[in-house]
Scaffold this active site. Structure first.
Site, PDB file in Angstrom:
ATOM      1  N   HIS A  72       0.834  -1.208   0.000  1.00 15.74           N
ATOM      2  CA  HIS A  72       0.000   0.000   0.000  1.00 15.74           C
ATOM      3  C   HIS A  72       0.863   1.250   0.000  1.00 15.74           C
ATOM      4  CE1 HIS A  72      -4.084  -1.694   1.545  1.00 15.74           C
ATOM      5  NE2 HIS A  72      -3.592  -2.361   0.530  1.00 15.74           N
ATOM      6  N   TYR A 201      -8.612   5.495   8.231  1.00 15.46           N
ATOM      7  CA  TYR A 201      -8.614   5.858   9.653  1.00 15.46           C
ATOM      8  C   TYR A 201      -9.672   6.946   9.819  1.00 15.46           C
ATOM      9  CZ  TYR A 201      -4.135   3.480  10.520  1.00 15.46           C
ATOM     10  OH  TYR A 201      -3.147   2.540  10.666  1.00 15.46           O
ATOM     11  N   PRO A 292      -2.320   0.494  19.110  1.00 14.35           N
ATOM     12  CA  PRO A 292      -2.178   0.010  17.730  1.00 14.35           C
ATOM     13  C   PRO A 292      -2.452   1.050  16.633  1.00 14.35           C
ATOM     14  CG  PRO A 292      -4.146  -0.918  18.761  1.00 14.35           C
ATOM     15  CD  PRO A 292      -3.438  -0.157  19.825  1.00 14.35           C
ATOM     16  N   LYS A 296       2.522  -0.273  14.906  1.00 13.47           N
ATOM     17  CA  LYS A 296       3.970  -0.326  15.111  1.00 13.47           C
ATOM     18  C   LYS A 296       4.515  -1.482  15.941  1.00 13.47           C
ATOM     19  CE  LYS A 296       5.301   3.220  12.867  1.00 13.47           C
ATOM     20  NZ  LYS A 296       5.288   2.668  11.551  1.00 13.47           N
ATOM     21  N   TYR A 384       4.870   6.606   9.676  1.00 15.31           N
ATOM     22  CA  TYR A 384       3.964   5.480   9.421  1.00 15.31           C
ATOM     23  C   TYR A 384       4.659   4.368   8.622  1.00 15.31           C
ATOM     24  CZ  TYR A 384      -0.455   3.059   8.646  1.00 15.31           C
ATOM     25  OH  TYR A 384      -1.454   2.115   8.642  1.00 15.31           O
TER      26      TYR A 384
HETATM   27  P1  RFL Z   1       3.911 -11.663  21.289  1.00 16.38           P
HETATM   28  O1  RFL Z   1       3.419 -11.750  19.898  1.00 16.38           O
HETATM   29  O2  RFL Z   1       2.956 -11.363  22.378  1.00 16.38           O
HETATM   30  O3  RFL Z   1       4.635 -13.045  21.586  1.00 16.38           O
HETATM   31  C1  RFL Z   1       5.003 -13.427  22.892  1.00 16.38           C
HETATM   32  C2  RFL Z   1       4.995 -14.950  22.961  1.00 16.38           C
HETATM   33  O4  RFL Z   1       5.420 -15.342  24.268  1.00 16.38           O
HETATM   34  C3  RFL Z   1       4.547 -16.356  24.741  1.00 16.38           C
HETATM   35  N1  RFL Z   1       4.606 -16.349  26.220  1.00 16.38           N
HETATM   36  C4  RFL Z   1       5.333 -17.214  26.932  1.00 16.38           C
HETATM   37  N2  RFL Z   1       6.107 -18.241  26.561  1.00 16.38           N
HETATM   38  C5  RFL Z   1       6.712 -18.950  27.551  1.00 16.38           C
HETATM   39  N3  RFL Z   1       6.548 -18.679  28.872  1.00 16.38           N
HETATM   40  C6  RFL Z   1       5.765 -17.662  29.279  1.00 16.38           C
HETATM   41  N4  RFL Z   1       5.598 -17.400  30.567  1.00 16.38           N
HETATM   42  C7  RFL Z   1       5.123 -16.872  28.295  1.00 16.38           C
HETATM   43  N5  RFL Z   1       4.294 -15.801  28.337  1.00 16.38           N
HETATM   44  C8  RFL Z   1       3.994 -15.499  27.076  1.00 16.38           C
HETATM   45  C9  RFL Z   1       3.185 -16.003  24.177  1.00 16.38           C
HETATM   46  O5  RFL Z   1       2.313 -17.115  24.129  1.00 16.38           O
HETATM   47  C10 RFL Z   1       3.592 -15.505  22.776  1.00 16.38           C
HETATM   48  O6  RFL Z   1       3.609 -16.563  21.838  1.00 16.38           O
HETATM   49  O7  RFL Z   1       5.106 -10.607  21.442  1.00 16.38           O
HETATM   50  P2  RFL Z   1       6.242 -10.133  20.373  1.00 16.38           P
HETATM   51  O8  RFL Z   1       6.910 -11.324  19.757  1.00 16.38           O
HETATM   52  O9  RFL Z   1       7.035  -9.124  21.096  1.00 16.38           O
HETATM   53  O10 RFL Z   1       5.427  -9.441  19.183  1.00 16.38           O
HETATM   54  C11 RFL Z   1       4.738  -8.248  19.398  1.00 16.38           C
HETATM   55  C12 RFL Z   1       3.486  -8.187  18.529  1.00 16.38           C
HETATM   56  O11 RFL Z   1       2.722  -9.369  18.719  1.00 16.38           O
HETATM   57  C13 RFL Z   1       2.610  -6.958  18.827  1.00 16.38           C
HETATM   58  O12 RFL Z   1       3.418  -5.833  19.099  1.00 16.38           O
HETATM   59  C14 RFL Z   1       1.687  -6.623  17.649  1.00 16.38           C
HETATM   60  O13 RFL Z   1       0.701  -7.602  17.486  1.00 16.38           O
HETATM   61  C15 RFL Z   1       1.026  -5.245  17.858  1.00 16.38           C
HETATM   62  N6  RFL Z   1       0.066  -4.899  16.805  1.00 16.38           N
HETATM   63  C16 RFL Z   1       0.484  -4.375  15.605  1.00 16.38           C
HETATM   64  N7  RFL Z   1       1.813  -4.246  15.341  1.00 16.38           N
HETATM   65  C17 RFL Z   1       2.226  -3.814  14.117  1.00 16.38           C
HETATM   66  O14 RFL Z   1       3.446  -3.676  13.917  1.00 16.38           O
HETATM   67  N8  RFL Z   1       1.333  -3.531  13.097  1.00 16.38           N
HETATM   68  C18 RFL Z   1      -0.010  -3.656  13.287  1.00 16.38           C
HETATM   69  O15 RFL Z   1      -0.772  -3.468  12.345  1.00 16.38           O
HETATM   70  C19 RFL Z   1      -0.483  -4.049  14.583  1.00 16.38           C
HETATM   71  N9  RFL Z   1      -1.797  -4.186  14.826  1.00 16.38           N
HETATM   72  C20 RFL Z   1      -1.306  -5.100  17.024  1.00 16.38           C
HETATM   73  C21 RFL Z   1      -2.232  -4.705  16.012  1.00 16.38           C
HETATM   74  C22 RFL Z   1      -1.774  -5.687  18.199  1.00 16.38           C
HETATM   75  C23 RFL Z   1      -3.125  -5.884  18.389  1.00 16.38           C
HETATM   76  N10 RFL Z   1      -3.543  -6.540  19.572  1.00 16.38           N
HETATM   77  C24 RFL Z   1      -4.472  -7.614  19.581  1.00 16.38           C
HETATM   78  C25 RFL Z   1      -2.734  -6.407  20.777  1.00 16.38           C
HETATM   79  C26 RFL Z   1      -3.580  -4.870  16.209  1.00 16.38           C
HETATM   80  C27 RFL Z   1      -4.052  -5.418  17.409  1.00 16.38           C
HETATM   81  C28 RFL Z   1      -5.537  -5.523  17.606  1.00 16.38           C
HETATM   82  C1  PHB Z   2      -4.627  -4.245  11.127  1.00 17.36           C
HETATM   83  O1  PHB Z   2      -4.797  -4.461   9.921  1.00 17.36           O
HETATM   84  O2  PHB Z   2      -4.807  -5.145  11.979  1.00 17.36           O
HETATM   85  C2  PHB Z   2      -4.234  -2.897  11.589  1.00 17.36           C
HETATM   86  C3  PHB Z   2      -4.008  -1.898  10.656  1.00 17.36           C
HETATM   87  C4  PHB Z   2      -3.636  -0.629  11.085  1.00 17.36           C
HETATM   88  C5  PHB Z   2      -3.505  -0.374  12.429  1.00 17.36           C
HETATM   89  C6  PHB Z   2      -3.715  -1.380  13.369  1.00 17.36           C
HETATM   90  C7  PHB Z   2      -4.095  -2.646  12.945  1.00 17.36           C
HETATM   91  O3  PHB Z   2      -3.156   0.875  12.839  1.00 17.36           O
END
Ligand code: RFL
Ligand code: PHB
Length: 390
Positions: A72, A201, A292, A296, A384
């Site tokens: 995109h 957005y 979110p 990032k 971004y």
């Molecule tokens: P994770 O993905 O949480 O992975 C951590 C892993 O550790 C495990 N764990 C354990 N394992 C062993 N012993 C324990 N005691 C443990 N406790 C936990 C867990 O089961 C898991 O498998 O962390 P990591 O690797 O640092 O990755 C970070 C990302 O997951 C997170 O920052 C993103 O998902 C945030 N996020 C977004 N980031 C982006 O860069 N672009 C996006 O578009 C974006 N959209 C989002 C998001 C996060 C969202 N939510 C649900 C929080 C949208 C949403 C809705």
């Molecule tokens: C997503 O596609 O899950 C998404 C996109 C943009 C955001 C957060 C989440 O800022």
């Protein structure tokens, strides 16, 4: 058992770290408390920065990404009933974002690790870390009914916000900076073609909304809701009705379809400083959380482990500790930039409970400025798509 780098968590941070270390010829073992199936199904991020995509390609994990991902070059800001495009690539010398679900990143990295003989203990119970102030830290856990003790040179805490690693740093050794926001996001994955080519957005009197996507067939949408909101209050019909209202604009309509998944995510900003104590190095959500709105979190996690893998390679390769010693400071520079950007996007686009008309006018003025000044639009765009890595 012994390994050089013991990694807690098989999310994007832990898997990418293990993969990078393998490419540097450094052994690691990953300990994950969930099952492989659970980790690969968890619906989360969807937006990858250019540098994250580049790293996946450069390290041989880009085959499916090259086929499935959607590139995109702009995003839409919707306010006062009109959309305004931010032409990100035009403003950033050709940089872009890539839409590719986090589950796919996790799946691709897991496959790469297992294909290369990497060791991942899924379903590990009672995971605990000890000895981080010594030269032989340990990870202990229960697996298949037996207790395993993993002796390491280094422990990488990649276990997310609710993990156990951060808490092993003595309280005097860490400072926590935190903001909770007075709202949450209700996110859905829907079996319907996206109604838009680029992310929208939306700023609306009733609260923020976001139209994103996962593929030409699957839409991803979000609504700002109350912080303690329960999913039971949001039957599918109510979700679609609210999305229709907040995303409405001239000459456009939102296509609806079956909802495949829904969840509510609280919004917070969080930083643990420093990101290292003794032989424990924190990376990703274990060290920091961003709301979110800037898309990032995953990108920051990938940057952390790139810095950590490079530092560990220099250390194993001749004992140079300089990069390891500056790991936390190097990461925190980017973490705070991203914290600011994510807070700024969040503040500009959400409805705050104590907002009066003055506060709303300020938000609209900021939005108008961002879409009419190329300096302001460029600032949004370069953050971004992701500022270049050092
Ligand atoms: P994770 O993905 O949480 O992975 C951590 C892993 O550790 C495990 N764990 C354990 N394992 C062993 N012993 C324990 N005691 C443990 N406790 C936990 C867990 O089961 C898991 O498998 O962390 P990591 O690797 O640092 O990755 C970070 C990302 O997951 C997170 O920052 C993103 O998902 C945030 N996020 C977004 N980031 C982006 O860069 N672009 C996006 O578009 C974006 N959209 C989002 C998001 C996060 C969202 N939510 C649900 C929080 C949208 C949403 C809705
Ligand atoms: C997503 O596609 O899950 C998404 C996109 C943009 C955001 C957060 C989440 O800022």
């Amino acid at each position: 058992m012994r390994t050089k780098v013991g990694i807690v968590g098989a999310g994007p941070a832990g898997l990418m770290l293990s993969h990078l270390l393998h490419l540097h010829g450094i052994d690691s073992v990953i300990v994950e408390k969930r099952s492989r199936e659970y980790v690969e199904k968890r619906v989360r991020a969807g937006v990858l920065e250019q540098s994250t995509v580049d790293l996946l390609h450069q390290t041989g994990c880009g085959q499916r990404l090259a086929v499935d991902a959607l590139v995109h070059q702009g995003i839409e800001l919707l306010f006062d009933g009109h959309t305004h495009r931010i032409p990100m690539s035009e403003l950033t010398g050709g940089r872009a974002i890539t839409i590719y679900g986090q589950q796919k990143v996790v799946h691709d990295l897991t496959e790469a690790r297992l294909a290369a003989g990497g060791q991942i203990y899924f379903d590990a119970a009672d995971v605990a870390v000890s000895g981080i102030e010594s030269a032989t830290p340990r990870i202990t856990f229960t697996h298949d009914g037996r207790t395993v003790e993993l002796a390491c040179d280094i422990v990488a805490g990649c276990d997310g916000f609710h993990g156990v690693c951060r808490e092993t740093i003595p309280p005097a050794g860490r400072r926590i900076h935190e903001r909770e926001y007075p709202f949450a996001w209700l996110g859905i994955l829907a079996d319907v073609a996206p109604s838009t080519d680029e992310l929208i957005y939306a700023h609306h009197d009733r609260g923020f909304a976001l139209h994103s996507l996962r593929s030409p067939e699957i839409s991803r949408l979000y609504l700002q809701v109350e912080p303690q909101e329960q999913l039971t209050n949001w039957p599918d019909e109510r979700i679609w009705d609210e999305l229709q209202i907040r995303l409405a604009h001239d000459g456009w309509s939102l296509k609806q379809g079956p909802i495949l998944e829904k969840s509510i995510t609280p919004m917070r900003s969080f930083v643990c400083e420093p990101m290292q104590h003794g032989r424990l190095f924190l990376a990703g959500d274990a060290a920091h959380i961003v709301p979110p709105t800037g898309a990032k979190g995953l990108n920051l996690a990938i940057h952390d482990v790139y810095v950590l893998a490079t530092a560990l390679a220099a250390w194993y390769d001749g004992g140079d500790e300089t990069l390891l010693a500056s790991y936390s400071a190097t990461c925190l520079r980017r973490v705070w930039r991203v914290q600011h950007f994510s807070w700024w996007m969040t503040s500009m686009l959400h409805r705050f409970p104590d907002d009066d008309v003055f506060a709303q006018r300020l938000q609209l003025s900021q939005l108008e400025y961002v879409v009419s000044s190329s300096a302001a639009a460029t600032s949004l765009a370069e953050n971004y798509v992701g500022l270049p890595w050092d």
